[in-house]
Design an enzyme around this catalytic site. Structure first.
Site, PDB file in Angstrom:
ATOM      1  N   CYS A   1      -2.930  -9.990   5.029  1.00  0.00           N
ATOM      2  CA  CYS A   1      -2.814  -9.462   3.654  1.00  0.00           C
ATOM      3  C   CYS A   1      -1.578  -8.591   3.506  1.00  0.00           C
ATOM      4  O   CYS A   1      -1.329  -8.044   2.426  1.00  0.00           O
ATOM      5  CB  CYS A   1      -4.051  -8.662   3.278  1.00  0.00           C
ATOM      6  SG  CYS A   1      -5.508  -9.667   3.044  1.00  0.00           S
ATOM      7  N   PHE A   2      -0.809  -8.396   4.569  1.00  0.00           N
ATOM      8  CA  PHE A   2       0.518  -7.779   4.503  1.00  0.00           C
ATOM      9  C   PHE A   2       0.536  -6.428   3.797  1.00  0.00           C
ATOM     10  O   PHE A   2       1.429  -6.136   3.001  1.00  0.00           O
ATOM     11  CB  PHE A   2       1.520  -8.714   3.797  1.00  0.00           C
ATOM     12  CG  PHE A   2       1.475 -10.121   4.304  1.00  0.00           C
ATOM     13  CD1 PHE A   2       2.068 -10.458   5.505  1.00  0.00           C
ATOM     14  CD2 PHE A   2       0.820 -11.104   3.592  1.00  0.00           C
ATOM     15  CE1 PHE A   2       2.018 -11.753   5.985  1.00  0.00           C
ATOM     16  CE2 PHE A   2       0.758 -12.403   4.062  1.00  0.00           C
ATOM     17  CZ  PHE A   2       1.352 -12.730   5.258  1.00  0.00           C
ATOM     18  N   CYS A   3      -0.445  -5.584   4.044  1.00  0.00           N
ATOM     19  CA  CYS A   3      -0.478  -4.251   3.421  1.00  0.00           C
ATOM     20  C   CYS A   3      -0.384  -4.333   1.903  1.00  0.00           C
ATOM     21  O   CYS A   3       0.212  -3.461   1.256  1.00  0.00           O
ATOM     22  CB  CYS A   3       0.652  -3.360   3.950  1.00  0.00           C
ATOM     23  SG  CYS A   3       0.559  -3.077   5.697  1.00  0.00           S
ATOM     24  N   ALA A   4      -0.941  -5.394   1.339  1.00  0.00           N
ATOM     25  CA  ALA A   4      -1.006  -5.495  -0.123  1.00  0.00           C
ATOM     26  C   ALA A   4      -2.328  -6.202  -0.447  1.00  0.00           C
ATOM     27  O   ALA A   4      -2.353  -7.232  -1.120  1.00  0.00           O
ATOM     28  CB  ALA A   4       0.198  -6.253  -0.667  1.00  0.00           C
TER      29      ALA A   4
ATOM     30  N   HIS B   1       0.834  -1.219   0.000  1.00  0.00           N
ATOM     31  CA  HIS B   1       0.000   0.000   0.000  1.00  0.00           C
ATOM     32  C   HIS B   1       0.868   1.268   0.000  1.00  0.00           C
ATOM     33  O   HIS B   1       0.441   2.319  -0.478  1.00  0.00           O
ATOM     34  CB  HIS B   1      -0.918   0.031   1.219  1.00  0.00           C
ATOM     35  CG  HIS B   1      -1.880  -1.123   1.264  1.00  0.00           C
ATOM     36  ND1 HIS B   1      -2.364  -1.724   0.136  1.00  0.00           N
ATOM     37  CD2 HIS B   1      -2.437  -1.785   2.309  1.00  0.00           C
ATOM     38  CE1 HIS B   1      -3.175  -2.714   0.482  1.00  0.00           C
ATOM     39  NE2 HIS B   1      -3.231  -2.763   1.793  1.00  0.00           N
TER      40      HIS B   1
END
Ligand SMILES: Cc1ncc(COP(=O)(O)O)c(C=O)c1O
Length: 486
Positions: A378-381, A134
């Protein structure tokens, strides 16, 4: 040259694990015993190099505010801090006669700064990809119109689509912003090819090197090379120097134009009640008192990485990744995301799920019973992970509504194990054994999910953090949070 446990260069580094702060920790597990901690969450933040800690300790007595002090300590600190900028520039192959290195807090702050400094006009486009963190997406969306390149079935960026978008929007695309390596699948973007296409379309290229810098040699190349990388950002905490610094590298001429992104002390040469004359770079873009210690730590980390040798690191991590996939793919019931065979363009990030077990539960068991540090979610993606999981737009809308209503219990996601230069086959074996147990449902704990966060906790497991770290505010902080929650 490279063995399982050690990376050697001219006989200097015999065992990299000895060079890592905290590599020999023991942590509590569910049955009440302690086990050696296995750290496989390097894509989030790496531990510190001992050499970085030593440099910080050696520097601290000399630490002083920089640039405006006249005393010996300030002069010394200024010299060291300025040299730290150059060390980072050389590490990424920047031509320091024409480029500048700006220190900020982290990659996220660097990208926000760059996005603000572009001063996009209406109609200007930024091309990025679905693979981005993100931090390499939202700052562009804030200031420009963003086109997202999709992914191929195996998770790579769709480069044909990227070239088509560049051709179709020639003149309107100001920037192509891509990661050097994905934090989800480890896939590396062909940044120098993309640079050629971007330049042909009259655009610049920015590389988010947060996941690349500690794993592969980076060369921004001379400014007049069509493969040249115009802008690049990285984070020290992912490079064995967790002291709060990031670096943004780009053309001096670009940052000389216009007002700085942030104003205040340090950025000015002359101020009257009516006007301000900006300082020279990088000071113009480093508003306020800088993180001098963080800069020194980052410079020491890049020196250490170079002395180990980025080629040695890449060879070691690729061999370990290959070992990991061979070991893990032999376990039935694991599903992998991204390439698992051809590892030539991939850093050491392994994204997976255990069939029939929620990602949050798998990660909790791995941590609580295996003493292994991984990560899930979701690991900032989010767009990339949902694409890899084939979440339909309809399901996505339902899940988003649930999250907005305060329920994260069904958030889709993956488990991620990520490698650093000091990890070894024994670390992978420990993970594989734990996953075998989960696949066979042989884990011991009864886990409950907190719907508000989506996280799982083993009933009755009290980690007793006070026994491991004696920060006086720990108990008070916990009391306050619990009283807020109740
Ligand atoms: C690919 C990528 N870009 C950017 C970031 C943001 O880095 P930071 O949190 O250091 O700003 C991360 C962090 O995980 C990342 O993996």
């Amino acid at each position: 040259m490279v063995t399982d446990q050690s990376v050697r260069t001219s006989g200097v580094w015999t065992d990299l694990r000895n060079e890592i702060v905290g590599c020999d920790l023991r942590v509590p597990v569910l049955d009440g015993s302690e086990r050696p901690y296995v750290f496989l969450d390097n894509a989030a933040s790496t531990p510190a190099f001992r050499q970085v800690l030593d440099a910080v300790q050696e520097f601290l007595p000399w630490y002083s505010g920089v640039h405006r002090g006249t005393g010996f300590k300030s002069l010394l600190a200024t010299e060291v801090f300025d040299a730290a900028h150059d060390a980072v520039g050389r590490f990424v192959g920047a031509d320091l006669d024409s480029n500048t290195v700006i220190f900020a807090k982290n990659t996220t702050e660097c990208i926000n700064k760059l996005s603000n400094r572009f001063r996009f006009k209406p109609g200007n486009l930024v091309i990025t990809t679905m693979l981005e963190h993100h931090s390499n997406d939202l700052p562009w969306r804030k200031n420009a119109t963003v086109l997202h390149v999709g992914i191929t079935p195996d998770g790579h960026p769709d480069l044909k689509q990227m070239r088509r978008l560049l051709e179709e929007n020639m003149g309107r695309v100001k920037l192509v912003a891509v990661n050097g390596a994905s934090n989800i699948t480890g896939i590396c973007s062909p940044i120098h090819d993309i640079a050629i296409w971007a330049h042909m379309a009259g655009a610049k290229i920015f590389v988010d090197a947060a996941q690349l810098a500690a794993h592969r040699r980076i060369d921004m190349l001379p400014d007049d090379d069509p493969r040249h990388i115009d802008f690049l950002a990285l984070s020290a905490h992912k490079m064995y120097a967790p002291f709060g610094t990031g670096a943004l590298v780009g053309p001096t001429a670009f940052f000389e134009q216009g007002d700085p992104d942030m104003v205040g002390g340090g950025v000015v040469d002359v101020v009257t009640l009516e006007t301000a004359v900006w300082n020279k770079l990088p000071h113009k873009e480093e508003a306020g008192s800088p993180n001098v210690v963080g800069g020194v730590a980052l410079a020491e980390a890049v020196t250490m990485l170079q002395s180990i040798g980025m080629e040695n690191i890449a060879a070691h991590e690729t061999a370990l990744l290959d070992y990991a996939y061979r070991r893990l793919k032999a376990i039935p019931g694991l599903v992998f995301y991204g390439p698992t065979e051809d590892l030539s363009d991939k850093v050491g990030v392994i994204a997976f799920n255990v069939e029939g077990v929620p990602h949050g539960l798998t990660a909790a068991i791995i941590g609580t019973e295996g003493a292994i540090g991984v990560r899930n979610g979701c690991f900032c993606a989010h767009p990339y992970v949902k694409e890899l999981l084939h979440v339909s737009p309809d399901d996505d809308r339902v899940l988003a509504a649930e999250v907005i209503a305060g329920n994260k219990s069904r958030m889709p996601g993956l488990v991620r194990a990520s490698l650093g230069c000091y990890n070894n086959e024994a670390d992978i074996d420990t993970l594989a054994e734990m996953l075998q147990r989960i696949v066979r449902r042989e884990f011991k704990g009864a886990y409950v999910q907190d719907k508000a966060t989506g996280t799982y906790r083993a009933e009755g497991f009290a980690p007793g953090f006070e026994r491991y770290f004696s920060f006086v505010g720990l108990a008070a902080g916990r009391e306050r949070r619990h009283s807020e929650a109740s």
